[in-house]
Design a protein around this motif. Structure first.
Motif, mmCIF file in Angstrom:
data_model
loop_
_atom_site.group_PDB
_atom_site.id
_atom_site.type_symbol
_atom_site.label_atom_id
_atom_site.label_comp_id
_atom_site.label_asym_id
_atom_site.label_seq_id
_atom_site.Cartn_x
_atom_site.Cartn_y
_atom_site.Cartn_z
ATOM 1 N N LEU A 105 16.306 83.867 49.224
ATOM 2 C CA LEU A 105 17.640 83.853 48.740
ATOM 3 C C LEU A 105 17.577 84.226 47.195
ATOM 4 N N ARG A 106 16.718 83.698 46.537
ATOM 5 C CA ARG A 106 16.562 84.015 45.126
ATOM 6 C C ARG A 106 16.222 85.429 45.094
ATOM 7 N N ASP A 107 15.218 85.944 45.774
ATOM 8 C CA ASP A 107 14.672 87.304 45.446
ATOM 9 C C ASP A 107 15.708 88.289 45.871
ATOM 10 N N VAL A 108 16.700 87.953 46.781
ATOM 11 C CA VAL A 108 17.673 88.907 47.068
ATOM 12 C C VAL A 108 18.898 88.885 46.072
ATOM 13 N N HIS A 109 19.100 87.729 45.475
ATOM 14 C CA HIS A 109 20.018 87.404 44.341
ATOM 15 C C HIS A 109 19.582 88.184 43.189
ATOM 16 N N ARG A 114 22.691 89.498 41.171
ATOM 17 C CA ARG A 114 23.690 88.754 41.338
ATOM 18 C C ARG A 114 23.622 87.273 40.710
ATOM 19 N N ASN A 115 24.570 86.876 40.407
ATOM 20 C CA ASN A 115 24.709 85.063 39.980
ATOM 21 C C ASN A 115 24.018 84.262 41.219
ATOM 22 N N PHE A 116 23.223 83.354 40.899
ATOM 23 C CA PHE A 116 22.705 82.517 41.782
ATOM 24 C C PHE A 116 23.396 81.494 41.808
ATOM 25 N N PRO A 117 23.899 80.532 42.984
ATOM 26 C CA PRO A 117 24.432 79.466 42.897
ATOM 27 C C PRO A 117 23.755 78.156 42.134
ATOM 28 N N ASN A 118 24.485 77.214 41.921
ATOM 29 C CA ASN A 118 23.822 76.286 41.249
ATOM 30 C C ASN A 118 24.590 74.953 41.987
ATOM 31 N N ASN A 119 23.687 73.934 41.783
ATOM 32 C CA ASN A 119 24.433 72.539 42.049
ATOM 33 C C ASN A 119 25.376 71.890 41.170
ATOM 34 N N CYS A 130 23.883 74.368 49.780
ATOM 35 C CA CYS A 130 24.640 74.912 51.029
ATOM 36 C C CYS A 130 24.197 76.520 51.266
ATOM 37 N N ALA A 131 24.127 77.326 50.119
ATOM 38 C CA ALA A 131 23.717 78.677 50.276
ATOM 39 C C ALA A 131 22.303 78.845 50.826
ATOM 40 N N VAL A 132 21.356 77.994 50.637
ATOM 41 C CA VAL A 132 19.909 78.156 51.077
ATOM 42 C C VAL A 132 19.977 77.735 52.605
ATOM 43 N N ILE A 133 20.563 76.639 52.951
ATOM 44 C CA ILE A 133 20.720 76.317 54.338
ATOM 45 C C ILE A 133 21.330 77.433 55.154
ATOM 46 N N GLN A 134 22.409 77.968 54.542
ATOM 47 C CA GLN A 134 23.133 79.040 55.280
ATOM 48 C C GLN A 134 22.309 80.215 55.313
ATOM 49 N N ALA A 135 21.437 80.496 54.321
ATOM 50 C CA ALA A 135 20.662 81.489 54.411
ATOM 51 C C ALA A 135 19.379 81.343 55.509
ATOM 52 N N LEU A 136 18.894 80.221 55.435
ATOM 53 C CA LEU A 136 17.974 79.761 56.524
ATOM 54 C C LEU A 136 18.435 80.226 57.997
ATOM 55 N N HIS A 137 19.816 79.764 58.074
ATOM 56 C CA HIS A 137 20.182 80.198 59.376
ATOM 57 C C HIS A 137 20.288 81.527 59.859
#
Length: 194
Positions: A105-109, A114-119, A130-137
């Motif tokens: 996900l980091r590589d794609v952003h 693109r801005n990377f989400p933060n907690n 959430c973004a990482v888990i959704q990316a895994l799916h």
């Protein structure tokens, strides 16, 4: 993915009494799809912890967790959950899958600038997780891997229960049910369990 955890667990969902009554009457649970849902999109449960589910609903009704007036009468409902294919974030192999999804996900952003989400700093709202888990799916889907049915993890939360304690007062195991067929039945929680 885990096939080593117990297959069936009891989960508890904190909500408004009117919502609980509808679910008890046969309506399905509503899926949460917030950008900050730390285990991704699905229906959230406290594993083996009805008191924590009720406390969550009570906190939400008081406006301590998000919007006020979402819950008018705090309630907790129980469910029998079949974990099936469980992304269990207490197991090393599953943790490694999430780590790999984060890197992808980091590589794609980065490639798209693109801005990377933060907690958030409070640990409660977790857009990055959430973004990482959704990316895994999504990664699993693209690779033809079976869909993850549930996601399970320990959530460390609250104040220490005594001075210098490593135990926190609201720590719990949370389950996100992605496949509604994993919910085998619902039940009223006996008052003696609260």
């Amino acid at each position: 993915m885990s096939t080593l955890v117990t297959s069936f667990v009891l989960g508890y969902h904190g909500c408004d009494r009117a919502v609980a009554e509808k679910v008890l009457a046969g309506e399905p649970f509503a899926k949460s799809e917030n950008a900050y849902d730390w285990l991704g999109h699905g229906v959230y449960f406290w594993e083996s912890n009805p008191r924590r589910g009720l406390a969550f609903a009570t906190e939400k009704a008081a406006g301590l967790r998000g919007r006020l007036n979402v819950i008018k009468e705090p309630f907790v409902i129980g469910a029998v959950i079949d974990l099936r294919l469980c992304l269990n974030l207490t197991e090393q192999s599953d943790i490694e899958q999430v780590r790999s999804a984060h890197k992808q996900l980091r590589d794609v952003h980065d490639a798209a600038n693109r801005n990377f989400p933060n907690n958030t700093g409070d640990g409660l709202r977790r857009p990055l997780d959430c973004a990482v888990i959704q990316a895994l799916h999504g990664i699993r889907r693209r690779n033809g891997a079976p869909e993850i049915s549930t996601v399970r993890s320990i959530f460390v939360e609250g104040d220490p229960i005594y001075e210098t304690s490593g135990f926190l007062e609201k720590t719990h195991v949370q389950i996100c049910v992605r496949d509604p067929d994993c919910i085998k039945g619902v039940f009223r929680v006996p008052k003696t369990h609260l």
